[in-house]
Design an enzyme around this catalytic site. Sequence first.
Site, PDB file in Angstrom:
ATOM      1  N   SER A 149      -2.072  -0.889  -9.095  1.00 55.69           N
ATOM      2  CA  SER A 149      -3.268  -0.758  -9.916  1.00 55.69           C
ATOM      3  C   SER A 149      -2.824   0.043 -11.158  1.00 55.69           C
ATOM      4  O   SER A 149      -1.571   0.496 -11.140  1.00 55.69           O
ATOM      5  CB  SER A 149      -4.382   0.018  -9.193  1.00 55.69           C
ATOM      6  N   TYR A 164      -6.430   7.314  -4.558  1.00 54.19           N
ATOM      7  CA  TYR A 164      -6.242   5.923  -4.814  1.00 54.19           C
ATOM      8  C   TYR A 164      -5.018   5.788  -5.779  1.00 54.19           C
ATOM      9  O   TYR A 164      -4.112   4.808  -5.481  1.00 54.19           O
ATOM     10  CB  TYR A 164      -7.628   5.485  -5.573  1.00 54.19           C
TER      11      TYR A 164
END
Length: 257
Positions: A149, A164
Amino acid sequence: MNTNPRTAVITGAASPKGIGMAVAARYARDGWAVVILDLNGEASSKVAAEIGAMHDVPFFGHAVDVSDEASVDVAYRAVRAEVDAGNLPPVGALANIAGITSPVPFLETTRELWDKVMAVNATGTYLATKAFLPDMLENRWGRIVNMSSVSAQRGGGVFGKVPYSAAKAAILGFTKALARELEDSGVTVNAVAPGAVDTNIRVGSTAETEAAIARDIPLGRTATTDEVAAVITFLSSEDASYLTGSTLDINGGSHLH
């Protein structure tokens, strides 16, 4: 187009608005057989059957909890049984898409949340790769594509926060190290790092939040799942044979480096 029949295994691919489902459909459109692995086994089988019928390719769906080694082993053995029975061609690609996010400020996180986000995103990538890699090595051909990401590259700033971003950063290191270790094996390992994508992963996000995210992107919008799927299937193709250990950014210019 996949001219040599192979199977693509996609984790986290049963969600109707998810990247995984778009990836599975794109593989099937390109001639791959598809295996969909997701927490919901019934949904996995249903989605696999729909995509297989639409594109006239072999298909299989099975339940998996990517964070649980025993569950991954059961799913792998089920896929291998289908291959051995002649229902599927050999596995040639693994797309590690399964993941969860964590929009919780750092000091409000718990150890339980940290462990869960790490387990699904990072450990799940490790376990699925370890399960399916040996068959690729035996066949001297394989493509592993891992989902990172932009949050790993810029330190959050989209929706997911510290756990995350840390988990997705671990995937980048995993990708590079495994690519180097595999050397001249016929198996490549790459990652993609999407920015904001129009999916349902950002649970609890509001219209205002989504508008603010879009304003921060030079192209003025979030990515579609099909745009991300196109890059993942490219990395799985013969045309990407000289790419390994790389990370392809799909962020609309939101992070330039």
